[in-house]
Scaffold this motif. Sequence first.
Motif, PDB file in Angstrom:
ATOM      1  N   THR A 233       3.049   1.841  -3.201  1.00 16.79           N
ATOM      2  CA  THR A 233       2.275   2.142  -4.407  1.00 16.79           C
ATOM      3  C   THR A 233       1.711   3.552  -4.373  1.00 16.79           C
ATOM      4  OG1 THR A 233       1.668  -0.195  -4.537  1.00 16.79           O
ATOM      5  CG2 THR A 233       0.428   1.340  -5.917  1.00 16.79           C
TER       6      THR A 233
ATOM      7  N   THR B  99      -5.496  -0.561  -1.406  1.00 20.34           N
ATOM      8  CA  THR B  99      -4.587   0.061  -2.373  1.00 20.34           C
ATOM      9  C   THR B  99      -5.338   0.483  -3.629  1.00 20.34           C
ATOM     10  OG1 THR B  99      -2.781  -1.323  -1.541  1.00 20.34           O
ATOM     11  CG2 THR B  99      -2.428  -0.225  -3.654  1.00 20.34           C
TER      12      THR B  99
ATOM     13  N   TYR C 297       0.820  -1.217   0.000  1.00 17.83           N
ATOM     14  CA  TYR C 297       0.000   0.000   0.000  1.00 17.83           C
ATOM     15  C   TYR C 297       0.854   1.267   0.000  1.00 17.83           C
ATOM     16  CZ  TYR C 297      -3.210   3.645   1.534  1.00 17.83           C
ATOM     17  OH  TYR C 297      -3.932   4.814   1.622  1.00 17.83           O
TER      18      TYR C 297
END
Length: 220
Positions: free
Chosen positions: A92, A132, A89
């Motif tokens: 990214t 995410t 998470y």
Amino acid sequence: MKVIVTGATGMVGEGVLQECLGNPQIKEVLSVSRKSTGMTHPKLKEYIVADFLLLKEGDKTLNGYDACFFCAGVSSVGMKEPEYTRITYDTTLTFAKAVGPKPQMTFAYVSGAGTNSSEKGRLMWARVKGKTENDLMKLPFKQVIAFRPGAMKFTEGQKNVSKMNKFLSRLYPVFKIVLPNATSTLRQVGQAMIYAAQNGYEKNVVEVKDIKILVNSALK
């Protein structure tokens, strides 16, 4: 198009990179990874970043691109949730913000089949991937598309393929018949990502069946 590819030293990223380099509609590819791909190509540039979490918002090296194909990732096997969250998470979202979300740019994120968009459920990795996806889609890109491939057959000539994936690829002809909506080739994944970045797609979450629809559209 000019595109960014992350994770090109892994199997998925390398496969997508190969498709980008071979596509005549892509004029430049920036590979962003922790180490060099070891490849040379007239279209290819490299940006070596030891830790994506150290990238700053609006990184100038990442400016001027039409799409980002985020293929970096790790298996959750043996990981606790905080560690997996940081790598999956945090990394990214930090990268997406470093690119600088723009209304003319598509961000394609390689997620995984079985990801849980509710951010709940028993499987830790599916919750983290779901969060995410959801938070990427809040960023002001032209479109954020979460690709959820299942079993993938690597492309001939790839170097970054584990022994396990080489073994599983031998079973691909069987998987293709028994589980047609859970299997694809990496070539198909790369082609689908490129077509979606160029033309958009009606969905923000792309399953295996959608990957095949996009590939068929690209071939028309």
